[in-house]
Write a protein that holds these residues in place. Structure first.
Motif, PDB file in Angstrom:
ATOM      1  N   ASN A   1       0.808  -1.232   0.000  1.00  0.00           N
ATOM      2  CA  ASN A   1       0.000   0.000   0.000  1.00  0.00           C
ATOM      3  C   ASN A   1       0.835   1.272   0.000  1.00  0.00           C
TER       4      ASN A   1
ATOM      5  N   GLY B   1      -2.000   3.755  -3.365  1.00  0.00           N
ATOM      6  CA  GLY B   1      -1.991   3.353  -1.969  1.00  0.00           C
ATOM      7  C   GLY B   1      -1.402   4.348  -1.006  1.00  0.00           C
TER       8      GLY B   1
ATOM      9  N   ALA C   1      -2.937  -1.701  -3.316  1.00  0.00           N
ATOM     10  CA  ALA C   1      -4.185  -0.954  -3.185  1.00  0.00           C
ATOM     11  C   ALA C   1      -5.109  -1.159  -4.377  1.00  0.00           C
TER      12      ALA C   1
END
Length: 577
Positions: free
Chosen positions: A440, A445, A494
């Protein structure tokens, strides 16, 4: 004297200043409040100086002086210089990362150029994201354009030795964490590292991208390495001001220079200088804007097997000041005679090879010969596998050779906050054979794909004298950093990439010679994990961050916004009256 329409040259700026009506009165009259005489509007080339000066961008803090030198050159060549500011991106201060705003700055550049009476452009760029953002925005307009980099700062000096910005920060901070350096010594070094104007004096991303500008043919020879405070940097700026006027007269637009051959040359030069992994993502984005078909795999195909010729930090020991005195980038390009496209055009009207074929090399310790390289196999390696189906990158010349083929147990951090909370925990189940995994921190992210990939090592490992471990993430890392670090994993966590599914204890196999990166977990187990996975919450529901997260492409595409790919040219907008 006022030229008749028949006598007047056809230039973009004349759609503003050549008008003989009410609107022409408005355009010229308001410009005259600075004392500009009427004959400046007689059809001579109007040159926009795109300036990323900002006191919040320390690397670019001398650009007022640089812009004045460009202006003098433009005046000397018979042009009409007009300086304008655009968003400045300083990696050292701007949070959460300057990369989040690279595409925004490129839009600022593009619209500033297209919306104003400009015939040619000089780009002033220094800190690493200002270079790609300016090239991206200018590429979308495709006018005659020349780049002028701000130059590296002088070498850092500390207790009789040299300090390299970034690279020695990472080393010394690890020494502090391991108890091998005092906080007082650390603070003393802080005041010794950065002692002049300019960007990082290591072969970090700023120096790499300045080298890419020169290798692409978008600057005059010597642009990459002249120190920021060397008088010859001002001479280059002045010469660039002169040259852009002639480029306008010759209609030498960017797309004539930024060809496929130019990008291939830049990839090969990046290998030879031990350049930053960030060059991958930036050149992909620039190519996408100008309309050149460049892919992630081209980096491996074109750069694989080439030697690293330049002994500079972070891959070596010298600094950019040494590089310039040794001969700079022209000396490197001369060594690459057998592998570059020698016909590629540059902004001075000559080919890249014509500019470099007689370049001297004054120090073979700093710039090695092609057949006697500093490191025999450099370039950027592109990895594929079930952990990175759309690719990942690693810089072998900055890695520990023994770790280029390694299988280890994953120690997983869900995001950068989790990493910082967990890494220094003495109870963390980790040793030097593990693989640190950070999720992430990619384009969506983080957001913005921060330089978090070169994760610090756990103190319990550092105390053993270990200085490197395999680290994997969807982040970038500073070009000044080093280590066995796998970056730009795509798709990112993400976005639901396989990286999101990695758990503590999973075994991961890295094989750089085979160009593979595999998560040793069954497909059935990964499907079970995917069914339980949910994306992280959006970082923001308004403004630039929302627009960015909604439209940013993945790292293998250069992390540009999907609606910015390609160019719109520099068509003249409708009048504002």
């Amino acid at each position: 004297m006022v030229l008749s329409n028949k006598e007047r040259p056809t230039r973009r700026s004349q759609a503003w200043f050549g008008r003989q009506d009410r609107d022409g009165f408005i355009y010229r009259s308001w410009m005259k409040n600075r004392g500009i005489p009427h004959d400046q509007f007689d059809g001579r080339p109007v040159i926009g100086i795109c300036n990323t000066y900002s006191e919040l961008t320390p690397c670019n803090s001398h650009f007022r002086t640089l812009a004045e030198q460009v202006k003098i050159g433009v005046w000397e060549a018979g042009g009409f210089p007009l300086e304008f500011p655009v968003m400045s991106l300083g990696e050292t201060l701007l949070r959460p990362t300057a990369m989040l705003f690279r595409n925004l700055a490129s839009m600022d550049v593009e619209e500033s150029i297209r919306g104003n009476p400009l015939d040619g452009i000089v780009l002033l760029m220094g800190c690493d994201k200002t270079t790609p953002s300016l090239l991206m925005g200018a590429s979308s307009c495709d006018l005659p354009t020349i780049g002028v980099s701000g130059g590296p700062m002088l070498s850092g000096k500390y207790r009789g030795g040299e300090l390299g910005s970034g690279t020695d920060v990472w080393k010394m901070s690890e020494d502090v964490r391991a108890g091998n350096m005092s906080q007082e010594e650390f603070f003393e070094a802080e005041s010794c590292m950065h002692r002049s104007h300019g960007h990082c004096m290591t072969m970090g991303t700023a120096s790499t991208m300045a080298s890419m500008v020169e290798a692409l043919g978008m600057s005059l020879p010597g642009n990459a390495a002249i120190p920021a405070v060397d008088a010859r940097r001002n001479v280059l700026a002045r010469a660039s001001g002169r040259r852009i006027v002639q480029m306008v007269k010759d209609d030498l637009i960017m797309s004539r220079i930024l060809t496929r051959a130019a990008f291939e040359n830049a990839i090969r030069v990046n290998a030879a200088i031990g350049g930053s992994t960030n060059a991958v993502i930036h050149l992909l984005a620039i190519a996408g804007r100008i309309g050149v078909d460049l892919t992630l795999d081209d980096w491996d195909k074109l750069g694989h097997g080439l030697p690293c010729l330049v002994d500079l930090q972070p891959s070596g020991k010298h600094l950019m000041e040494d590089f310039y005195y040794a001969g700079g980038l022209p000396a490197v390009i001369r060594e690459l005679e057998s592998v570059i496209d020698r016909s590629a055009l540059t902004v001075n009207g000559n080919t890249l090879w014509d500019n470099c074929k007689d370049a001297p090399n004054w120090n073979r310790e700093v710039i090695r010969a092609f057949d006697d390289p500093f490191k025999p196999d450099a370039g950027i390696a592109i990895l594929r596998g079930n952990l990175c189906p759309d690719g990942a990158v690693i810089k072998p010349s900055a890695a520990t050779p023994a770790l280029l083929k390694h299988t280890g147990r994953a120690v997983v951090f869900e995001n950068s906050d989790h990493m910082h909370q967990r890494l220094d925990d003495e109870n963390l189940d980790v040793d030097e054979n593990c693989i640190l995994v950070l999720k992430n921190c990619g384009p969506k992210g983080y957001p913005g794909m921060a330089e978090a990939g070169n994760m610090p090592l756990p103190p319990k490992v550092l105390r053993k004298g270990i200085t490197d471990m395999v680290r994997i993430s969807d982040a970038r890392m500073s070009g000044t950093a080093y280590g066995s670090v796998v970056l730009h994993v795509a798709p990112e966590a993400a976005a639901g990439g396989p990286l999101a599914l990695v758990q503590d204890g999973d075994m991961i196999e890295l094989d750089v010679p085979a160009r593979t990166l595999h998560l040793l977990v069954s497909d059935a187990e990964l499907e079970r994990r995917r069914a339980a996975w949910s994306p992280p919450p959006a970082p923001m529901h308004r403004g630039w961050v929302k627009l960015y997260v909604d439209h940013v492409q993945q790292a293998d595409k250069g992390a540009d916004l999907d609606f910015l790919v390609g160019k719109s040219g520099a068509g003249i907008p409708k009048d504002s009256h």
